[in-house]
Design a protein around this motif. Structure first.
Motif, PDB file in Angstrom:
ATOM      1  N   ILE A 144      45.391  37.896  43.362  1.00  0.00           N
ATOM      2  CA  ILE A 144      46.475  38.556  44.093  1.00  0.00           C
ATOM      3  C   ILE A 144      46.469  38.096  45.545  1.00  0.00           C
ATOM      4  O   ILE A 144      45.432  38.068  46.194  1.00  0.00           O
ATOM      5  CB  ILE A 144      46.302  40.087  44.056  1.00  0.00           C
ATOM      6  CG1 ILE A 144      46.271  40.567  42.609  1.00  0.00           C
ATOM      7  CG2 ILE A 144      47.410  40.773  44.824  1.00  0.00           C
ATOM      8  CD1 ILE A 144      47.451  40.156  41.804  1.00  0.00           C
ATOM      9  N   TYR A 145      47.642  37.743  45.994  1.00  0.00           N
ATOM     10  CA  TYR A 145      47.816  37.376  47.401  1.00  0.00           C
ATOM     11  C   TYR A 145      48.952  38.222  47.970  1.00  0.00           C
ATOM     12  O   TYR A 145      49.887  38.582  47.249  1.00  0.00           O
ATOM     13  CB  TYR A 145      48.166  35.885  47.538  1.00  0.00           C
ATOM     14  CG  TYR A 145      47.054  34.969  47.101  1.00  0.00           C
ATOM     15  CD1 TYR A 145      46.108  34.516  48.016  1.00  0.00           C
ATOM     16  CD2 TYR A 145      46.935  34.578  45.775  1.00  0.00           C
ATOM     17  CE1 TYR A 145      45.086  33.680  47.627  1.00  0.00           C
ATOM     18  CE2 TYR A 145      45.899  33.743  45.372  1.00  0.00           C
ATOM     19  CZ  TYR A 145      44.986  33.291  46.300  1.00  0.00           C
ATOM     20  OH  TYR A 145      43.962  32.469  45.905  1.00  0.00           O
ATOM     21  N   VAL A 146      48.835  38.488  49.251  1.00  0.00           N
ATOM     22  CA  VAL A 146      49.858  39.309  49.901  1.00  0.00           C
ATOM     23  C   VAL A 146      51.245  38.703  49.711  1.00  0.00           C
ATOM     24  O   VAL A 146      52.230  39.401  49.500  1.00  0.00           O
ATOM     25  CB  VAL A 146      49.534  39.448  51.406  1.00  0.00           C
ATOM     26  CG1 VAL A 146      50.690  40.078  52.154  1.00  0.00           C
ATOM     27  CG2 VAL A 146      48.278  40.288  51.583  1.00  0.00           C
ATOM     28  N   ALA A 147      51.295  37.400  49.735  1.00  0.00           N
ATOM     29  CA  ALA A 147      52.601  36.728  49.617  1.00  0.00           C
ATOM     30  C   ALA A 147      53.258  36.969  48.263  1.00  0.00           C
ATOM     31  O   ALA A 147      54.458  36.766  48.109  1.00  0.00           O
ATOM     32  CB  ALA A 147      52.441  35.228  49.842  1.00  0.00           C
ATOM     33  N   ASP A 148      52.464  37.412  47.276  1.00  0.00           N
ATOM     34  CA  ASP A 148      53.032  37.591  45.936  1.00  0.00           C
ATOM     35  C   ASP A 148      53.240  39.053  45.594  1.00  0.00           C
ATOM     36  O   ASP A 148      53.508  39.379  44.436  1.00  0.00           O
ATOM     37  CB  ASP A 148      52.090  36.969  44.892  1.00  0.00           C
ATOM     38  CG  ASP A 148      51.813  35.507  45.196  1.00  0.00           C
ATOM     39  OD1 ASP A 148      52.747  34.834  45.646  1.00  0.00           O
ATOM     40  OD2 ASP A 148      50.676  35.067  44.998  1.00  0.00           O
ATOM     41  N   LYS A 206      45.367  27.713  50.697  1.00  0.00           N
ATOM     42  CA  LYS A 206      44.933  29.079  50.400  1.00  0.00           C
ATOM     43  C   LYS A 206      44.607  29.715  51.744  1.00  0.00           C
ATOM     44  O   LYS A 206      43.963  29.076  52.577  1.00  0.00           O
ATOM     45  CB  LYS A 206      43.681  29.083  49.532  1.00  0.00           C
ATOM     46  CG  LYS A 206      43.882  28.528  48.135  1.00  0.00           C
ATOM     47  CD  LYS A 206      42.564  28.546  47.380  1.00  0.00           C
ATOM     48  CE  LYS A 206      42.739  28.021  45.968  1.00  0.00           C
ATOM     49  NZ  LYS A 206      41.451  28.002  45.235  1.00  0.00           N
ATOM     50  N   ARG A 264      49.435  28.582  47.814  1.00  0.00           N
ATOM     51  CA  ARG A 264      50.667  27.852  47.520  1.00  0.00           C
ATOM     52  C   ARG A 264      50.398  26.348  47.590  1.00  0.00           C
ATOM     53  O   ARG A 264      49.581  25.897  48.390  1.00  0.00           O
ATOM     54  CB  ARG A 264      51.753  28.179  48.553  1.00  0.00           C
ATOM     55  CG  ARG A 264      52.219  29.614  48.517  1.00  0.00           C
ATOM     56  CD  ARG A 264      53.384  29.782  47.554  1.00  0.00           C
ATOM     57  NE  ARG A 264      53.670  31.176  47.289  1.00  0.00           N
ATOM     58  CZ  ARG A 264      54.435  31.940  48.051  1.00  0.00           C
ATOM     59  NH1 ARG A 264      54.999  31.424  49.098  1.00  0.00           N
ATOM     60  NH2 ARG A 264      54.640  33.202  47.740  1.00  0.00           N
ATOM     61  N   SER A 286      37.325  39.638  46.878  1.00  0.00           N
ATOM     62  CA  SER A 286      38.401  39.063  47.705  1.00  0.00           C
ATOM     63  C   SER A 286      37.865  37.810  48.371  1.00  0.00           C
ATOM     64  O   SER A 286      36.890  37.860  49.115  1.00  0.00           O
ATOM     65  CB  SER A 286      38.886  40.066  48.752  1.00  0.00           C
ATOM     66  OG  SER A 286      37.841  40.443  49.595  1.00  0.00           O
ATOM     67  N   ASP A 308      40.307  32.672  46.451  1.00  0.00           N
ATOM     68  CA  ASP A 308      40.941  32.636  45.133  1.00  0.00           C
ATOM     69  C   ASP A 308      41.761  33.894  44.870  1.00  0.00           C
ATOM     70  O   ASP A 308      42.183  34.142  43.739  1.00  0.00           O
ATOM     71  CB  ASP A 308      39.879  32.470  44.045  1.00  0.00           C
ATOM     72  CG  ASP A 308      39.259  31.087  44.089  1.00  0.00           C
ATOM     73  OD1 ASP A 308      39.995  30.143  44.429  1.00  0.00           O
ATOM     74  OD2 ASP A 308      38.060  30.944  43.812  1.00  0.00           O
ATOM     75  N   GLY A 309      41.924  34.692  45.890  1.00  0.00           N
ATOM     76  CA  GLY A 309      42.766  35.872  45.759  1.00  0.00           C
ATOM     77  C   GLY A 309      41.933  37.124  45.598  1.00  0.00           C
ATOM     78  O   GLY A 309      40.702  37.102  45.618  1.00  0.00           O
ATOM     79  N   LEU A 310      42.654  38.188  45.436  1.00  0.00           N
ATOM     80  CA  LEU A 310      41.998  39.475  45.300  1.00  0.00           C
ATOM     81  C   LEU A 310      41.910  39.828  43.823  1.00  0.00           C
ATOM     82  O   LEU A 310      42.892  39.724  43.097  1.00  0.00           O
ATOM     83  CB  LEU A 310      42.810  40.529  46.059  1.00  0.00           C
ATOM     84  CG  LEU A 310      42.167  41.881  46.232  1.00  0.00           C
ATOM     85  CD1 LEU A 310      42.513  42.418  47.618  1.00  0.00           C
ATOM     86  CD2 LEU A 310      42.681  42.854  45.204  1.00  0.00           C
ATOM     87  N   PRO A 337      43.355  38.250  51.060  1.00  0.00           N
ATOM     88  CA  PRO A 337      43.930  36.954  50.688  1.00  0.00           C
ATOM     89  C   PRO A 337      45.441  36.969  50.908  1.00  0.00           C
ATOM     90  O   PRO A 337      46.127  37.892  50.470  1.00  0.00           O
ATOM     91  CB  PRO A 337      43.609  36.827  49.195  1.00  0.00           C
ATOM     92  CG  PRO A 337      42.530  37.830  48.936  1.00  0.00           C
ATOM     93  CD  PRO A 337      42.766  38.944  49.906  1.00  0.00           C
ATOM     94  N   LEU A 338      45.918  35.985  51.600  1.00  0.00           N
ATOM     95  CA  LEU A 338      47.341  35.993  51.958  1.00  0.00           C
ATOM     96  C   LEU A 338      48.195  35.176  50.999  1.00  0.00           C
ATOM     97  O   LEU A 338      49.228  35.632  50.537  1.00  0.00           O
ATOM     98  CB  LEU A 338      47.521  35.468  53.377  1.00  0.00           C
ATOM     99  CG  LEU A 338      46.931  36.334  54.484  1.00  0.00           C
ATOM    100  CD1 LEU A 338      47.156  35.682  55.827  1.00  0.00           C
ATOM    101  CD2 LEU A 338      47.550  37.717  54.463  1.00  0.00           C
TER     102      LEU A 338
END
Lengths: 414, 518
Positions: A280-284, B505, B40, A213, A216-218, B36-37
């Motif tokens: 993976i991001y929370v927003a997605d 990010k 965009r 994590s 670059d995302g999870l 990670p949030l």
């Protein structure tokens, strides 16, 4: 009784600790049993000891051992956490320190089916079940500390599952004197051969994982292959030597698992579990963010090999007490064997002939911690009934023990 | 020997059975999470809605305000003739035709032909001899819808009689000449000898006539645009006028003229700030000072003209007006604007659509901007409880690649009341400041600790446990104040190409207290 049951219950996460046979009676000496075995039991410990003088008979299911252990948790830790209602940083650090890389859980059980000896030959059959599971400390770190580090890797070394059960029908011959000049003490030779009937095998042949994590995302990737086999046949052989170099002193040498393997013939299957998620991001999270695959495929017949194991044993048998020591070294890792050498010592106190009392101690190896055995028996020749327990990583069974074992032995012999 | 061993076994038995086992409870513990949030990219071009924000020349973003100013649908052309004849003798037999000069009393209308929507002619017959068999007036310049001339015949009534002319044509229908004389034929027959005067007649055509259609010339005829027809309202952040200097602005008028006369646009555009009372009024003339002339409609349709004004518009926008409107706007029709005659119908209008284009080309000053309206944050019960009980501290981190020539220091001010003074800490609960530098700043400071090798800026937004407790309130307000990074007098243009974006990010690092509920 309720508390004892609970001890059993929390230890049901389990894995085998011992090599060789571990029916009830050997467990009472913490595995220091090579030179103590006789009759049909010598088929598993040192076939050179199958002789004409000691005859016994194994009653079905009455010589049984069960062992459950782990390398991390004990009752003391449980009580401390439950008492406080919280897991402090010191508790977490202690757990990670105890794990030493991974949480290892063992459960094994063996029981006899039948056994007897006639003259210098013995026939025995027993049922074996070995289970071992290991989980990387990284999982516990994630659970207790959170994902403080950027990346966590998981491999088969620290995460695996192995379970095997089989029955053996073993024939052995012993008390074969090796012709030597008179100046040398007598050395007996013996051999045993076991027809192995595989019941099931389960093993992780691949375990790769990564949890990352960062900005670059999870990323989560878990790739596990579980091999399953049902129904198989196999063989293993054992040779042993025994001699008495001095009064009351017997020593022996064995080489076990010769050509040891089980060929799995019937239900052979490999299941591939794969979970992957990347960037993976929370927003997605509204969309499906991971891919899960589970694929079963039939595989060709395969064999489970049992690495050979060499052992040295000694027994000093005096009138009031007998002392023994076993040194065991495997040539590979398996549910039955360890590459780490193990020293076991045992003692039997015989002041009361009808009430033998036994103690044992075994050093740990790569897959099991050290342990201490206690046992008491009731003997009215030719019958003997014994009960025993083992304490894992604790001198006495109690708050600090990380596992327990129970042994039952009912023997009839002459 | 045996007693100690037995004793040991008994002790062991008690040890095993006598172990106390606590009742199981769900333990609580703290853990640190890195979640990670989002990742965009925010493109400037996404702001383009083709209505209020458009792409202009060289892909520069343009703020566009539009309005309109139309004339009313019922344009009235009024004509006041001055015919007032009295005591015109009626002679039995042959009567010479009457002729009256007809001209607009206000001299605004030179009539060639028209269709009357309102108006009347009044006639009174006097002292008619009883032996008169017929007395009739035939108006040669006024026509019924069927084309026949308008006639009035004596019917015994000697009072003033008003004859409505609505729907009737007046003038020369073939538009061959100006209609400046009204000819009236008089027909009288009686049993008396020819040449005998049998009476007299009075004729009045001196009341205002409205035309639904008129052909001719118009002198200084105004057609006003409807007031408040189209006002542009703009909502700016507070103090924008001190932070930004706009470098250019344009006013574009697109006029459609349905009227058959060329006309001149008169009026002004007024920009005002209703809060401060500042006003700037710019007259509606071409940049070279000449009047804006709109061509007349013709057989091909409405006359169309586009006017683009720049002089004064930039200065006008500099006050950051929140209201822009056209004032006193009218269309003036004069004969000197065109040769020949024109036409107008009551249904014809002049339609003016106008737009104010403000390109995002500006100079930034090191000053603050404040959103006028705070963001209201409503936090539900579950989240409030979580903030209060489960989240210890948090660090919200952003990795920002700013490809825009804009930078700012953003103050996030959390308060319990809507309005706060960002300089007075007693008016709010918490203020957090983060800085995002412009692309130019990053290029000039590549070794700054906040900038990584990819030119991304790491922005950290840390909250302590006490600060977290602010979010345990049901409603709080977030006021945003931006201190813009000055452009050192350099002109900056915000463009809308694919390269003009900000990539963000983000990740939250939080200390979470795990309980049975979470």
């Amino acid at each position: 009784m309720k508390r004892i049951s609970f001890l059993l219950l929390i230890s049901l996460l389990a894995l085998p600790l011992m090599a060789s046979s571990f029916t009830g009676r050997p467990m009472m000496f913490a595995g220091s049993y090579m030179m103590r075995a006789y009759g049909s039991e010598a088929n598993y410990w040192n076939p050179a000891l199958v002789d004409f003088e000691k005859i016994d008979f194994w009653w079905p299911l009455l010589d049984t051992g069960v062992l459950i252990s782990n390398n991390t948790f004990d009752l003391d830790f449980y009580n401390r956490v439950m008492g406080k209602g919280e897991i402090s940083k010191e508790d977490k650090d202690l757990l990670i320190q105890n794990m030493d890389g991974n949480l290892r859980v063992n459960m094994l059980a063996q029981t006899n089916l039948l056994g007897f000896n006639i003259g210098g030959a013995a026939l025995s059959a027993s049922l074996h079940n070995y289970n071992r599971a290991a989980f990387s400390e990284n999982y516990l770190k994630l659970l207790l500390y959170g994902n403080e580090e950027e990346e966590y890797l998981f491999s088969n070394k620290h995460n695996n599952l192995a379970s095997i059960s089989f029955a053996d029908v073993t024939v052995g011959m012993g008390a074969i004197r090796i012709p030597l000049p008179e100046k040398y003490p007598d050395i007996n030779f013996g051999w045993s051969g076991s027809l192995l009937l595989g019941i099931h095998e389960l093993k992780t042949t691949r375990f790769d994982g990564v949890f990352r994590s960062n900005f670059d995302g999870l990323k989560l990737q878990q790739d596990v292959v579980l091999r399953k086999g049902v129904g198989g046949f196999g063989f293993k052989g054992m040779i042993g030597f025994a001699t008495s170099p001095a009064e009351n002193l017997d020593v022996g040498l064995t080489l076990d698992n010769i050509l040891g393997n089980i060929q799995w013939m019937l239900g052979k299957q490999e299941t591939h579990y794969k979970i992957s998620a990347d960037s993976i991001y929370v927003a997605d999270l509204e969309s499906e963010f991971y891919v899960r695959e589970e694929v079963d495929r039939n595989i060709k017949s395969y064999s489970t090999r049992f690495p050979m194991e060499v052992a040295l044993g000694a027994l000093y048998d005096a009138k009031m007490v007998s002392l023994s020591a076993d040194l065991r070294q495997g040539f590979g890792e398996s549910p039955l064997t360890s590459k780490t050498g193990t020293l076991s010592v045992g003692a039997e106190f015989k002041q009361l002939d009808f009430l033998p009392i036994r103690l044992g101690f075994s050093t740990g190896n790569s897959i099991a911690p050290w342990r201490v055995a206690y046992s008491v028996g009731l003997r009215a020749k030719p019958i003997e009934l014994s009960f025993g327990v083992q304490s894992v990583q604790s001198l006495f069974p109690g708050y600090k023990t990380k596992g327990v074992s129970f042994a039952l032995s009912f023997r009839t012999g002459i | 020997m045996k007693r100690p061993v037995l004793f040991l076994l008994v002790i062991l038995l008690f040890l095993v059975v006598g172990c106390e086992i606590k009742k199981p409870v769900f333990p609580e513990w703290d853990l640190n999470l890195r979640v990670p949030l989002m990742n965009r990219s925010f493109f400037v071009s996404d702001l383009v809605d083709s209505v209020n924000i458009v792409l202009g020349d060289d892909d520069v973003l343009v703020l566009r305000g539009t309005g309109f100013a139309y004339t009313q649908e019922d344009t009235k052309v009024r004509f006041t003739p001055q015919v007032n004849a009295s005591g015109v003798p009626l002679v039995s037999g042959v009567n010479p035709p009457l002729s009256f000069p007809i001209a607009d009393a206000q001299n605004r209308v030179e009539l060639w032909y028209g269709v009357i929507s309102a108006g009347a002619v009044k006639v009174r017959f006097n002292n008619i001899n009883p032996q008169t068999q017929q007395a009739k007036l035939t108006f040669n310049g006024i026509y019924l819808p069927n084309g026949s001339a308008f006639e009035i015949e004596y019917d015994g009534n000697t009072d003033w009689v008003s004859y409505p002319l609505a729907g009737y044509g007046i003038g020369n229908a073939d538009l061959s000449a100006q209609f400046d004389q009204m000819n009236v034929n008089v027909t009288v027959s009686s049993s008396l000898p020819n040449g005998t005067v049998v009476g007299s007649v009075d004729v009045q055509l001196n009341e205002r006539i409205n035309f639904s259609e008129m052909h001719g010339k118009l002198n200084d005829f105004d057609i006003p645009a409807l007031e408040n027809a189209g006002t542009i309202s703009i909502d700016y952040p507070e103090n924008l006028e001190n932070t930004v200097r706009l470098m250019e602005a344009k006013l574009k008028l697109i006029v459609q003229n349905e009227v058959g006369f060329m006309c001149e646009i008169q009026g002004a555009i007024k920009a005002e700030r209703t809060d401060s009372g500042q006003q700037v009024i710019v007259p509606l003339v071409n940049d070279d000072g000449t009047a804006m002339i709109v061509p007349a409609a013709d057989a091909n349709g409405a006359g169309t003209e586009v006017f683009t004004l720049e002089n004064g518009i930039g200065n006008m926008m500099q006050i950051m007006p929140n209201k822009i409107s056209l004032i006193n706007m009218k269309y003036v029709l004069r004969p000197d604007l065109m040769s020949g005659i024109g036409s107008i119908r009551s249904t014809e209008r002049l339609l003016c659509n106008y737009q104010v284009d403000v390109p995002f080309t500006m100079i930034f000053f090191d000053n603050y901007l404040k959103l006028k309206h705070p963001i209201e944050l409503s936090i539900d019960k579950d989240n409030r409880r979580m903030f209060e009980n489960n989240i210890g501290e948090a660090d919200l981190q952003f990795l920002v690649l700013n490809n825009l020539p804009l930078g700012c220091e953003m103050q996030m001010i959390f308060s319990e009341q809507r309005d706060v003074d960002h300089l007075d800490s007693s008016t709010y609960l918490m203020k957090k400041v983060v800085t995002l530098h412009s692309k130019q700043w990053v290029e000039n400071n590549p070794n700054d600790p906040s900038v990584n090798s990819d030119g991304e800026q790491l922005i950290s937004f840390k909250l302590t446990q006490d600060e977290m407790n602010i979010f345990s309130k049901p409603t709080i307000y977030l006021n945003l104040v931006f201190n813009m990074e000055g452009s050192n007098g350099q002109q900056v243009s915000i463009k809308g190409t694919t390269a003009d974006h900000v990539r963000v990010k983000s990740m939250i690092k939080a200390k979470l207290h795990v309980t049975e509920d979470i």
